[in-house]
Design a protein around this motif. Sequence first.
Motif, short mmCIF file in Angstrom:
data_model
loop_
_atom_site.label_atom_id
_atom_site.label_comp_id
_atom_site.label_asym_id
_atom_site.label_seq_id
_atom_site.Cartn_x
_atom_site.Cartn_y
_atom_site.Cartn_z
N ARG A 93 48.80 23.24 59.28
CA ARG A 93 48.44 24.63 59.50
C ARG A 93 47.31 25.09 58.59
NH1 ARG A 93 51.67 28.21 62.05
NH2 ARG A 93 52.95 26.99 63.45
N PHE A 104 60.33 29.52 62.79
CA PHE A 104 60.03 30.84 63.33
C PHE A 104 61.00 31.25 64.43
CE2 PHE A 104 55.38 30.26 61.87
CZ PHE A 104 55.71 30.73 60.61
N LEU A 132 44.03 23.53 59.56
CA LEU A 132 43.56 24.12 60.81
C LEU A 132 42.95 25.49 60.54
CD1 LEU A 132 43.31 23.95 63.90
CD2 LEU A 132 45.51 25.08 64.05
N ARG A 133 43.60 26.28 59.68
CA ARG A 133 43.05 27.59 59.33
C ARG A 133 41.66 27.44 58.73
NH1 ARG A 133 46.30 31.63 55.65
NH2 ARG A 133 44.39 32.77 56.07
N ASP A 187 50.84 29.39 68.98
CA ASP A 187 49.89 28.83 68.04
C ASP A 187 50.14 27.33 67.91
OD1 ASP A 187 47.76 29.09 66.12
OD2 ASP A 187 49.27 28.45 64.68
N PHE A 188 49.03 26.60 67.74
CA PHE A 188 49.16 25.15 67.82
C PHE A 188 49.06 24.44 66.48
CE2 PHE A 188 47.20 26.45 71.91
CZ PHE A 188 48.36 26.32 72.63
N GLY A 189 49.18 25.19 65.38
CA GLY A 189 49.05 24.56 64.07
C GLY A 189 49.96 23.35 63.93
N GLY A 190 49.37 22.19 63.71
CA GLY A 190 50.16 21.00 63.45
C GLY A 190 51.05 20.53 64.57
N VAL A 191 50.71 20.85 65.84
CA VAL A 191 51.62 20.47 66.93
C VAL A 191 51.79 18.98 67.09
CG1 VAL A 191 51.67 22.41 68.48
CG2 VAL A 191 49.72 20.88 68.52
N ARG A 192 50.76 18.23 66.72
CA ARG A 192 50.89 16.79 66.94
C ARG A 192 51.26 16.04 65.66
NH1 ARG A 192 45.98 15.43 71.02
NH2 ARG A 192 46.81 16.57 72.80
N ARG A 193 51.92 16.72 64.77
CA ARG A 193 52.35 16.06 63.54
C ARG A 193 53.86 16.02 63.50
NH1 ARG A 193 48.54 16.86 59.03
NH2 ARG A 193 50.23 17.19 57.58
N LEU A 244 45.88 18.38 62.47
CA LEU A 244 45.75 18.99 61.14
C LEU A 244 47.00 19.80 60.81
CD1 LEU A 244 42.10 20.36 61.32
CD2 LEU A 244 42.92 18.36 60.07
N SER A 261 46.06 34.03 59.32
CA SER A 261 47.45 33.58 59.36
C SER A 261 48.26 34.48 60.27
CB SER A 261 48.03 33.62 57.96
OG SER A 261 48.16 34.96 57.55
N ARG A 291 43.32 34.83 65.11
CA ARG A 291 43.97 33.55 64.90
C ARG A 291 42.97 32.41 65.02
NH1 ARG A 291 49.70 32.58 64.22
NH2 ARG A 291 49.19 31.12 62.58
N GLY A 292 42.12 32.52 66.05
CA GLY A 292 41.10 31.52 66.28
C GLY A 292 40.06 31.47 65.17
N LEU A 309 57.79 24.16 60.90
CA LEU A 309 57.60 25.58 60.68
C LEU A 309 57.44 26.33 62.00
CD1 LEU A 309 57.29 27.14 57.98
CD2 LEU A 309 54.84 27.17 58.44
N GLY A 310 56.51 25.83 62.83
CA GLY A 310 56.19 26.53 64.05
C GLY A 310 57.26 26.37 65.12
N TYR A 332 44.12 18.86 66.38
CA TYR A 332 45.52 19.11 66.69
C TYR A 332 46.48 18.28 65.85
CZ TYR A 332 43.70 22.03 70.27
OH TYR A 332 43.03 23.03 70.90
N GLY A 354 40.34 34.66 57.69
CA GLY A 354 40.71 33.25 57.58
C GLY A 354 40.42 32.65 56.21
N ARG A 408 39.21 26.55 61.44
CA ARG A 408 38.97 27.70 62.32
C ARG A 408 38.11 28.75 61.64
NH1 ARG A 408 44.94 28.73 64.89
NH2 ARG A 408 44.63 27.63 66.87
N GLY A 439 40.96 31.70 62.06
CA GLY A 439 41.63 31.19 60.87
C GLY A 439 42.62 32.13 60.21
N SER A 451 54.72 21.24 58.77
CA SER A 451 54.03 22.34 59.44
C SER A 451 54.42 22.43 60.91
CB SER A 451 52.52 22.21 59.30
OG SER A 451 52.08 21.01 59.85
N ASN A 506 38.02 25.55 69.23
CA ASN A 506 38.56 26.19 68.03
C ASN A 506 40.09 26.12 67.99
OD1 ASN A 506 39.33 28.22 69.79
ND2 ASN A 506 38.64 29.87 68.47
#
Lengths: 278, 259
Positions: free
Chosen positions: B74, A118, B77-78, A100-106, B72, A192, A187-188, A113-114, B70, B109, B81, A190, A110, B52
Motif C-alpha cells: 500500500r 477493513f 503504491l501510494r 482500492d487495489f493496494g497490494g491485491v496481488r501480494r 506493490l 490514503s 486515491r489515484g 489489511l484491505g 499491483y 499523497g 501514485r 496517492g 497489506s 495509475n
Amino acid sequence: MILCLMIAFVWAYSHLGLRGEDLHPSSGGLKVLGEFAARALTPALTSEADFVPEGTRPLLYIALSSARTTLFFAAAGMSLGLFLGIVLGFFSSTSWWAGDFGGVRRSSPSRILGRVLFPVLYGGSRVIINLMRSTHEVLWAVLFLTAFGLSNTAAVLAIAIPYGGTLAKIFSEMVDETTREPAHALRGAGASGLQTYSFALVPQALPDMIGYSFYRFECALRSSAILGFFGFPTLGLFIRQSFSSLNYGEVWTFLYVLLGMVLIFDWWSGAVRRRLAP
Amino acid sequence: MKGTSLELDGVSVQYGNTTALEAVSLSISAGERVGLVGPSGSGKTTLLRLLNGSVLPDQGDVHVSGSPLYTLSRTDLRRVRASIGFVYQDHRLVPNLQVSQNVIAGQLGRVSLLKSLRMMLFPSRVMVEKAHEILCRVGIGEKLFERTDHLSGGQQQRVAIARALFQEPQVLLADEPVSSVDPARAKDAVELLTRISREENLTLVMSLHNLDLAREYCERLIGLRRGRIVFDEPTSSIQESHFSELYRIGEGEMLADGA
Ligand SMILES: Nc1ncnc2c1ncn2[C@@H]1O[C@H](COP(=O)(O)OP(=O)(O)OP(=O)(O)O)[C@@H](O)[C@H]1O
Ligand SMILES: [Mg+2]
C-alpha cells in the motif's frame, strides 16, 4: 412493498384490538385535561404551591436554571455522541476503502489489511452502532441509574450512547451516498483512505451532517428534559412535580421554556443551513 | 530523475461480459508524449486508469518506472501514485470546496494525515502562493478562492489540470482533456498539457477524439479498437488510412453499439 406495509398494519391493528371506544375517558380525566388546557394562556409566573417553604427559589429562577441544566445535559450528551458518531461513522462507511487495489496481488499484511481488516472493522462497528441505537435513551437511563445511581454521568451516557449510534449510522450513510469520483481521483493521486474520507467524502456530506446534528441536538434537549422524570434536575423533574401537585400553570411555564429553547435551536440551525447552502 | 517509464505487459481487462482491453502490451519511455485514439468504447479510459492503479487487470502486469503496480505494498503504491497526475474527463473535483483546496489536495499523497489537515484547513502562505501561481499558469489565477462548483466546465477542467500539476508529477495522464470545452479552448488545453510536459520533461499520455490535435501535439499515436491495439507508431509515419481503419464500422458493429 406497500402491500407488505398494509398487511403489517392490518395485522397489528387486529392483534392489538384497537377500537375507538377504548378512548372514552373517565369524566374525571376529562376534567383534569380541561383544567390543564385552560391554563395554557396563563402560565404561572410565581409559585402556585399553597405552602412555599422559606428559602425556596422563585419559580422563574427554577424554570431558567433547570432549562440551563437541560441544556448542559443535552450538550454534554450530544458532544460525546458526536465524537462516537464521527469515529464509528468512519468505520461503518465503506466508501473510503472499497475498490482500492493496494497490494491485491501480494500475500502480505497489506493485502490482509484491505481484504480482511477493513471489512471486519466495518462489520464490527455496524453491530456496535445497532446495539447502541436499538435501545431507547430512557432505557439506557434506567440501566445507568441502576449501575451508577443518580449521577450526572449516568444521564450524559444515557443520551450519548443511543445518539452516538444514530449519528454514526446517519453520518456513514450520508458519506457513502456522496459521489465517489472525487475520492477516487485523490486515491489515484496517492491519498490514503483516511485522507480521501476527510477531504473528498466528508466535505460533500458536511452540510447535511451539520444540519442533522442540529436536529439531533433539538432531540437531545427533549430527551434531556424527559430524563428529569428519573430525578435529574432538568425541566422534566419540575414538570412532573408541578403536574402531580396540580399546579398546571407551572407546568405550562416549564413547557414554554422548553419550547423556547427548541425554537431558538431551530432558528439557529436554519441560519447555519442557509449559510452552507450552495 | 524526471519522467517515468510506463509499461503494459499482456494486459486484459474484463467488465462482466465486456472485454475492455485484450492482451495489450506497450511501453512508453520517460518524457514521451503519447496520444491514445480510437472510437468510443475502445478502451482508452480503461488503459489510462490501469496506469495509475485504479483498474485491476484480469491478466498481465502494469509497470511504472519498473515497479509492478499491483504487487506493490500500500505504501509503495501510494508513493508511485503520488508521482502520477491524472486529469479526468469529468474533472472529479470536490464540488463544495474552494478552488485553492482542490488544487492543494493534489499533494495529499505526499504528506501525513496531520500535515494534510493543516494544509487543507489552514494552508501556509507558501502553499497558497504556489497554488495561485499554478492557477495563473493555467489561466484562472483570479478564481483561487471561489467555490469550485461555481466555475464553468472549462474552468473546472483547468482546476483539474492545476491539481495534477500541484502534485509535482513525473507522469501526466489526461482523459479527453477537451471534451468539456469549445474547440478553441480544446486546443488551448492540449497545448497547455504538452507545453508543461515538455518544459518539465514529464511523460504525457492523453486520450483524444480530435485526430488533428492528436497529430499536432503528440509524437507518438496509439490506435485502439475494441480493446486491441491497431497501430502504435510515431506520428510522422501515421497515414489517413490508419485512422479510417480505426473508425471503420465493422460487421454487426452498428447493431452492437446501438444495443
Ligand atoms: N465500470 C465499468 N463497468 C462496466 N463496463 C465498463 C466500465 N468501464 C468501461 N466499461 C466498458 O469497457 C469498454 C471500454 O470502455 P472505456 O471507457 O475504456 O472506453 P473509451 O475508449 O474511454 O470510450 P470513450 O471514448 O467513450 O470515453 C466499453 O465497452 C465500456 O462499456
Ligand atoms: Mg473514455
